[in-house]
Write an enzyme that holds these catalytic residues in place. Structure first.
Site, PDB file in Angstrom:
ATOM      1  N   GLU A  73       0.661  -1.132  -0.110  1.00  0.00           N
ATOM      2  CA  GLU A  73      -0.061   0.389   0.296  1.00  0.00           C
ATOM      3  C   GLU A  73       0.413   1.380  -0.166  1.00  0.00           C
ATOM      4  O   GLU A  73       0.851   2.261   0.726  1.00  0.00           O
ATOM      5  CB  GLU A  73      -0.886  -0.067   0.992  1.00  0.00           C
TER       6      GLU A  73
HETATM    7  C1  TNX Z   1      -4.710  -3.528   5.010  1.00  0.00           C
HETATM    8  S1  TNX Z   1      -2.765  -6.771   4.280  1.00  0.00           S
HETATM    9  C2  TNX Z   1      -2.817  -3.695   5.469  1.00  0.00           C
HETATM   10  C3  TNX Z   1      -2.655  -3.445   6.574  1.00  0.00           C
HETATM   11  C4  TNX Z   1      -4.284  -3.662   7.301  1.00  0.00           C
HETATM   12  C5  TNX Z   1      -4.943  -4.335   7.045  1.00  0.00           C
HETATM   13  C6  TNX Z   1      -6.428  -4.011   7.685  1.00  0.00           C
HETATM   14  C7  TNX Z   1      -1.844  -5.128   4.586  1.00  0.00           C
HETATM   15  C8  TNX Z   1      -0.697  -5.732   3.528  1.00  0.00           C
HETATM   16  N1  TNX Z   1      -2.254  -3.978   4.753  1.00  0.00           N
HETATM   17  O1  TNX Z   1      -2.021  -1.929   6.257  1.00  0.00           O
HETATM   18  O2  TNX Z   1      -3.632  -3.249   9.110  1.00  0.00           O
HETATM   19  O3  TNX Z   1      -5.642  -4.478   5.582  1.00  0.00           O
HETATM   20  O4  TNX Z   1      -6.959  -5.187   7.741  1.00  0.00           O
END
Ligand code: TNX
Length: 538
Positions: free
Chosen positions: A341
């Site tokens: 992300e």
């Molecule tokens: C996605 S999964 C994220 C996390 C969040 C999570 C909450 C991922 C690699 N990144 O930063 O905490 O969703 O469900």
């Protein structure tokens, strides 16, 4: 007196065999029928052959282990401690005081198990002896978890003059399907104390997990002391979601956790999430920041707004220090760089960053792991990609020779709510009730992904909505128990009907451990009583 360790080992082995033989001859108690095939073992072993009798565990039982092989004696001592905590029975380990001994548990190193799997074990349970064969101490450790699960809560004191716990007899041949069976805890969104983390590790060990991934940094907090960059914890360690006090692990504490996990044959995989999810680092050292804004403390739950400056040498000097200091405390071959992300990092910059950081990780002797986005870069085949939301990137990485850890959000995210009424958790990926967490095929989940590319399964627990053990346990249990079976047991033996019966019978252990599990209505949880007062948990 002995010329070599081998001679010593041989003599010891002979003595133990003699003891087994004596014990076998001494008594043939007619135990009530006890069926090993009905035992509520999780994960379900590969092969169970019941012989419908029982081993009588009592004060006349002793534990012996191979003593010339690394770690076997420690496994015996661990078993003795757990038996003490569970049923208040003191057993000697490798003691010479054996006059009163009538039965033995022998934990034996052998290279002839007929499989290369280092975690394989075999259990032979007879009336007066239990023989646990394993190639490695890790295999022996998995084997004693099976044994622990076979010890009943109540003793059979109506038939014997002193309490005796009947362990159903038979043979178990077992080994895991996946090399990597992990859980992740996000200690960045909310901080969890050393004691809380240890308790989670204890629970994972009981279900034969072998990997514990710690998400040590994020926008809301930096949780690991880095001596060359002290403000990371002095500043970045003091915040968490919702404005609480945060916290961090000193290097001593982190080493303590790594050692605690290692005693349970669990590897700690440290993660420093970057180039996104880095607000806490940039707030501590603004020179690292690449999003063009003045960093400030962040205690909300949005993602994707932060990035390192991927074109600055200082950033890579910083990462080199961080990876060096953590790698030095970390026996695991893996170092997780996050990589998810990074919404405000330009694609070219992101790729440049991942390729540079991979070199740093390698330089410090580790294999890189990253969330599936890292497959956009040209990653080395030794690098592992962790699938959470982009099958195409996992496939791309696998094509290039990388191994894949499966953590599909809609199936394995422990922070997803069970249903719309669940007290904690999120539901952006799915609601995951206990049956849906169990009823799916990890190996077939990503179409086109060859089985050989799968390193294993990991269930991540993100902590935006939880901040202590009780809340952690509500989300992790019972689902984490199901993932343990998915990652260990051959897929043709996954069976919801059988699993839910066995899960229902975990209550004595979960209650003894004071686990705040979610009492899903799908499970007919068993009532139970303990023979002994609860001395210590576990
Ligand atoms: C996605 S999964 C994220 C996390 C969040 C999570 C909450 C991922 C690699 N990144 O930063 O905490 O969703 O469900």
């Amino acid at each position: 007196m002995f010329k070599s360790d081998a001679a010593k080992g041989l003599l010891f082995f002979t003595v133990v065999l003699f003891l087994v033989a004596c014990a076998e001859r001494k008594k043939k108690v007619n135990y009530p029928k006890t069926d090993l095939a009905e035992a509520p073992l999780i994960p379900r072993p590969v092969k169970v052959i019941a012989t419908n009798s029982a081993f009588g565990l009592d004060a006349k039982t002793a534990i012996y282990t191979s003593q010339t092989s690394n770690g076997f004696e420690e496994v015996g001592v661990f078993l003795a401690q757990k038996i003490k905590n569970h049923i208040d029975l003191d057993l000697y380990v490798n003691s010479n005081e054996n006059e009163t001994i009538e039965r033995i548990i022998f934990i034996n190193q052998t290279d002839t198990l007929g499989t290369d799997n280092p975690e394989a074990y075999q259990l032979y349970i007879k009336n007066d002896s239990i023989l646990l064969n394993a190639k490695t101490a890790a295999g022996a450790f998995r084997g004693i978890q099976t044994l622990r699960q076979l010890i009943p809560e109540t003793s059979n004191d109506t038939l014997a003059e002193r309490p005796m716990w009947l362990i159903p007899s038979g043979k178990i041949v077992d080994e895991p399907i996946f090399e990597y069976r992990g859980a992740m805890l996000d200690v960045a969104r909310h901080f969890f104390t050393v004691a809380e983390v240890k308790k989670f590790i204890d629970l994972l060990a009981y279900y034969k997990y072998n990997a514990f991934h710690m998400h040590l940094s994020d926008d809301q907090g930096w949780r690991i002391e880095i001596k060359s960059w002290p403000k990371l914890t002095e500043v970045g360690g003091q915040t968490e979601v919702g404005g609480g006090p945060g916290g961090f692990y000193t290097q001593e504490e982190f080493k303590e956790l790594v050692g605690y996990a290692a005693e349970r044959h669990i590897e700690v995989i440290p993660e420093i999430d970057m180039p996104g999810h880095t607000n806490a680092a940039s707030f501590s050292y603004p020179i690292l920041n690449g999003n063009g804004k003045k960093p400030s403390a962040y205690t909300g739950t949005h993602v994707g707004f932060s990035t390192f400056d991927t074109r600055k040498d200082t950033v890579y000097a910083f990462i080199d220090d961080v990876v060096r200091e953590i790698a030095a405390m970390s026996p695991s071959p893996y170092f997780h760089i996050g990589g998810d992300e990074s919404h405000v990092t330009k694609k070219n910059d992101y790729i440049h960053f991942v390729e540079k950081v991979e070199k740093i990780v390698k330089k410090h002797g580790k294999r890189m792991v990253g969330w599936n986005e890292i497959a956009q870069a040209k990653i080395d085949p030794s690098t592992v990609a962790q699938l959470w939301n982009e099958p195409h990137n996992a496939l791309k990485a696998a094509k290039n020779g990388s191994k894949i850890i499966l953590s599909p959000a809609a199936k394995t995210y422990l922070d997803m709510q069970y249903d719309s009424l669940s007290e904690y958790g999120l539901h952006w990926a799915a609601y995951i009730p206990v049956d849906s967490a169990y009823n799916w095929s990890p190996a077939a989940h990503v179409e086109g992904l060859p089985k050989e590319s799968i390193l294993g399964l990991e269930a991540p627990l993100w902590s935006e909505t939880i901040s202590n053990s009780a809340e952690l346990e509500y989300l992790a249990f019972p689902r984490a128990i199901g993932y343990a079976e998915l990652a260990w047991t051959p897929e043709n033996q996954h069976d919801w009907e059988s699993y839910k019966e066995r899960l229902a019978q975990q209550t004595p252990y979960l209650d003894r451990m004071d686990v705040n599990y979610y009492p899903s209505k799908l499970i007919d949880w068993k009532e139970h009583k303990h023979t002994y007062k609860e001395i210590e948990r576990d």
